[in-house]
Write a protein that holds these residues in place. Structure first.
Motif, short mmCIF file in Angstrom:
data_model
loop_
_atom_site.label_atom_id
_atom_site.label_comp_id
_atom_site.label_asym_id
_atom_site.label_seq_id
_atom_site.Cartn_x
_atom_site.Cartn_y
_atom_site.Cartn_z
N GLN A 184 0.87 -1.18 0.00
CA GLN A 184 0.00 0.00 0.00
C GLN A 184 0.90 1.23 0.00
O GLN A 184 2.12 1.10 0.15
N PRO A 185 0.35 2.42 -0.21
CA PRO A 185 1.22 3.61 -0.23
C PRO A 185 2.07 3.71 1.04
O PRO A 185 1.60 3.43 2.15
N TYR A 186 3.32 4.10 0.87
CA TYR A 186 4.28 4.16 1.98
C TYR A 186 3.82 5.15 3.04
O TYR A 186 3.44 6.28 2.73
N ASP A 187 3.87 4.71 4.29
CA ASP A 187 3.50 5.54 5.42
C ASP A 187 4.74 5.72 6.30
O ASP A 187 5.17 4.78 6.97
N PRO A 188 5.33 6.91 6.34
CA PRO A 188 6.57 7.10 7.11
C PRO A 188 6.38 6.92 8.61
O PRO A 188 7.37 6.78 9.34
N ALA A 189 5.14 6.88 9.07
CA ALA A 189 4.89 6.68 10.50
C ALA A 189 5.02 5.22 10.90
O ALA A 189 5.11 4.91 12.10
N LEU A 190 5.04 4.32 9.93
CA LEU A 190 5.13 2.89 10.21
C LEU A 190 6.54 2.37 9.96
O LEU A 190 7.25 2.89 9.09
N PRO A 191 6.96 1.34 10.69
CA PRO A 191 8.20 0.66 10.32
C PRO A 191 8.03 -0.03 8.98
O PRO A 191 6.91 -0.24 8.51
N THR A 192 9.14 -0.38 8.36
CA THR A 192 9.12 -1.06 7.06
C THR A 192 9.60 -2.49 7.21
O THR A 192 10.56 -2.77 7.92
N LEU A 193 8.90 -3.40 6.54
CA LEU A 193 9.27 -4.81 6.49
C LEU A 193 9.58 -5.17 5.05
O LEU A 193 8.70 -5.17 4.19
N VAL A 194 10.85 -5.45 4.77
CA VAL A 194 11.27 -5.90 3.44
C VAL A 194 10.98 -7.39 3.32
O VAL A 194 11.25 -8.17 4.24
N LEU A 195 10.44 -7.80 2.18
CA LEU A 195 10.11 -9.19 1.91
C LEU A 195 10.98 -9.69 0.76
O LEU A 195 10.97 -9.10 -0.33
N VAL A 196 11.73 -10.76 1.00
CA VAL A 196 12.69 -11.27 0.01
C VAL A 196 12.22 -12.65 -0.45
O VAL A 196 12.07 -13.57 0.36
N ASN A 197 12.02 -12.80 -1.75
CA ASN A 197 11.35 -13.99 -2.28
C ASN A 197 12.26 -15.21 -2.38
O ASN A 197 13.48 -15.11 -2.38
N SER A 198 11.63 -16.35 -2.53
CA SER A 198 12.32 -17.63 -2.64
C SER A 198 12.78 -17.89 -4.08
O SER A 198 12.47 -17.13 -5.00
N PHE A 199 13.47 -18.98 -4.26
CA PHE A 199 14.13 -19.35 -5.51
C PHE A 199 13.19 -19.30 -6.71
O PHE A 199 12.19 -20.01 -6.74
N THR A 220 0.57 -2.80 10.51
CA THR A 220 1.71 -2.81 11.43
C THR A 220 2.96 -2.25 10.77
O THR A 220 3.78 -1.59 11.43
N ALA A 221 3.13 -2.51 9.47
CA ALA A 221 4.37 -2.12 8.78
C ALA A 221 4.10 -1.86 7.31
O ALA A 221 3.15 -2.40 6.73
N ASN A 222 4.95 -1.04 6.72
CA ASN A 222 5.00 -0.94 5.27
C ASN A 222 5.61 -2.22 4.73
O ASN A 222 6.75 -2.55 5.08
N LEU A 223 4.88 -2.94 3.89
CA LEU A 223 5.42 -4.16 3.30
C LEU A 223 6.04 -3.82 1.95
O LEU A 223 5.36 -3.30 1.05
N LEU A 224 7.32 -4.14 1.81
CA LEU A 224 8.09 -3.80 0.61
C LEU A 224 8.76 -5.06 0.09
O LEU A 224 9.74 -5.53 0.66
N ALA A 225 8.20 -5.65 -0.96
CA ALA A 225 8.79 -6.83 -1.58
C ALA A 225 9.81 -6.40 -2.63
O ALA A 225 9.49 -5.62 -3.52
N ILE A 226 11.05 -6.88 -2.50
CA ILE A 226 12.13 -6.53 -3.43
C ILE A 226 12.59 -7.82 -4.11
O ILE A 226 12.92 -8.80 -3.45
N GLU A 227 12.65 -7.79 -5.43
CA GLU A 227 13.02 -8.99 -6.20
C GLU A 227 14.53 -9.08 -6.37
O GLU A 227 15.19 -8.10 -6.73
N LEU A 228 15.05 -10.26 -6.14
CA LEU A 228 16.50 -10.50 -6.20
C LEU A 228 17.01 -10.47 -7.63
O LEU A 228 16.26 -10.63 -8.59
N TYR A 229 18.32 -10.31 -7.76
CA TYR A 229 18.93 -10.51 -9.07
C TYR A 229 18.54 -11.89 -9.61
O TYR A 229 18.54 -12.88 -8.89
N GLY A 230 18.20 -11.93 -10.90
CA GLY A 230 17.76 -13.17 -11.53
C GLY A 230 16.29 -13.43 -11.40
O GLY A 230 15.79 -14.42 -11.94
#
Length: 292
Positions: free
Chosen positions: A20-35, A54-64
Motif C-alpha cells: 500500500q502507499p508508503y506511510d513514514p509513520a510505520l516501520p518497514t518490512l522488506v520481503l525477500v522472495n524464494s528461488f 503494522t508495517a509498510n510491506l516492501l517486496a524486493i526482487e532479487l537478481y535473476g
C-alpha cells in the motif's frame, strides 16, 4: 510493481512492490522472495490487513528474479543483499526489518551483516545458513546439488527468443516449496508468472545463474556470531528442503543476537509464507511491534 535504479553491478533496475502507499509513520518490512519466484510470493502478506497496518510491506526482487535486471550478467546473494540496501536508500527508508523465504532468509542475514545500523530485525522462513553440505544432508535436508545440477547443465546452451521456462522446472520448484498437493489454480498462476519472467536467452541465463547460486552458495556459519539484531526463525515440520533439526542447530549460532528464537509451525511447508500465511503474518506482526 515498480522499479528503481541503483548503482550496484554496473547499474541495476530492481523490481519492487509496496502493499500500500508508503506511510513514514510505520516501520518497514522488506520481503525477500524464494528461488525463482517473484514479489507475487507475498500476495498473502499484502492481503493481511493486520500486517499491513503494522508495517509498510516492501517486496524486493532479487537478481535473476522478477523484473530485476543488471548491467553485469553474473551475480550472487551478496549482490542482492547490497542492491536491497541500495533500494532502501533510494526510497529514503533509513531502517527496516527483513523477512525472507528460503533463499530470502540467507539474503536477510547478509543484509543484517552488511548494514547492522539499517536492519532492525530479521525473520528467516524455511531456510538454512549452511552451504549445500554433507552436514545439512545428515540432518535431514535435501540434496540441493542433485536437485540443481540437471538444470544448471540443461540451461547451459543459448536459446532463441521463443524459449520459455519448461513447465517441469516450475512443477519441481512448487512441489519442493509447497508440497505435492499444489492446487491447479496456484500452479496455473505460477506457470504464467514464470513464463513472463523467464523467456528468451536472457531469461535462460538468469534462470541458470539463479540455480548456480542456490547450488554453489557460500555458507554463513562463520559470520552468524556478528548478527546482533533480533532473529525470529520460523520453520515448518513438513519442509521438504531444510529440516527442523538443522534450524534448531543453526539458531543457536546467533550467539550475539539481542534475541534469537525458533518457532516451529506444525505441518508448514518450505515456502512457509505461502503455505502458512496466518501463522507467519501474526508472528511477524508481533515481532515488528516488539522491536520497532
Amino acid at each position: 510493481m515498480s522499479t528503481v535504479t541503483v548503482s550496484h553491478l554496473g547499474g541495476s533496475t530492481i523490481g519492487y512492490s509496496f502493499a500500500q502507499p508508503y506511510d513514514p509513520a510505520l516501520p518497514t518490512l522488506v520481503l525477500v522472495n524464494s528461488f525463482t519466484t517473484s514479489a507475487e510470493l507475498y500476495r498473502p502478506q499484502f492481503a493481511d490487513q493486520a500486517l499491513t497496518s503494522t508495517a509498510n510491506l516492501l517486496a524486493i526482487e532479487l537478481y535473476g528474479h522478477g523484473r530485476t535486471r543488471s548491467t553485469y550478467s553474473h551475480f550472487t546473494y551478496w549482490d542482492s543483499a547490497i542492491a536491497n540496501l541500495q533500494v532502501l536508500e533510494q526510497l529514503g527508508i533509513r531502517e527496516a526489518f527483513v523477512l525472507g523465504t528460503s533463499q530470502g532468509g540467507w539474503v536477510a542475514v547478509r543484509m543484517a551483516l552488511l548494514a547492522p545500523d539499517v536492519v532492525r530485525g530479521i525473520v528467516p522462513l524455511g531456510t538454512s545458513m549452511d552451504y549445500e553440505s554433507a552436514r545439512s544432508r545428515d540432518l535431514g535436508c535435501w540434496d540441493g546439488i542433485a536437485f540443481c545440477t540437471p538444470s544448471v547443465d540443461g540451461l547451459a546452451e543459448s536459446v532463441g527468443d521463443d524459449w520459455v521456462v519448461p513447465d517441469e522446472f516450475v512443477d519441481g520448484v512448487l512441489e519442493a516449496g509447497l508440497g505435492p498437493d499444489v492446487s491447479a489454480e496456484e500452479r496455473d498462476f505460477w506457470i504464467a508468472e514464470y513464463r513472463r519472467n523467464y523467456t528468451g536467452d536472457d531469461g535462460r541465463h538468469r534462470l541458470r545463474v539463479s540455480t548456480v547460486n542456490l547450488r554453489d552458495r557460500d555458507g554463513l556459519h562463520g559470520r552468524l556470531d556478528e548478527v546482533r539484531c533480533p532473529v525470529l526463525w520460523m520453520h515448518g515440520t513438513a519442509d521438504a528442503v531444510y529440516s527442523v533439526p538443522n534450524a534448531e542447530e543453526e539458531i543457536r549460532m546467533f550467539v550475539r543476537s539481542r534475541d534469537a528464537r525458533l518457532q516451529v509451525v506444525d505441518g508448514g511447508q518450505h515456502f512457509l509464507s505461502a503455505s502458512d500465511a496466518p501463522a507467519v503474518n501474526a508472528a511477524t506482526a508481533e515481532f515488528v511491534e516488539r522491536w520497532a
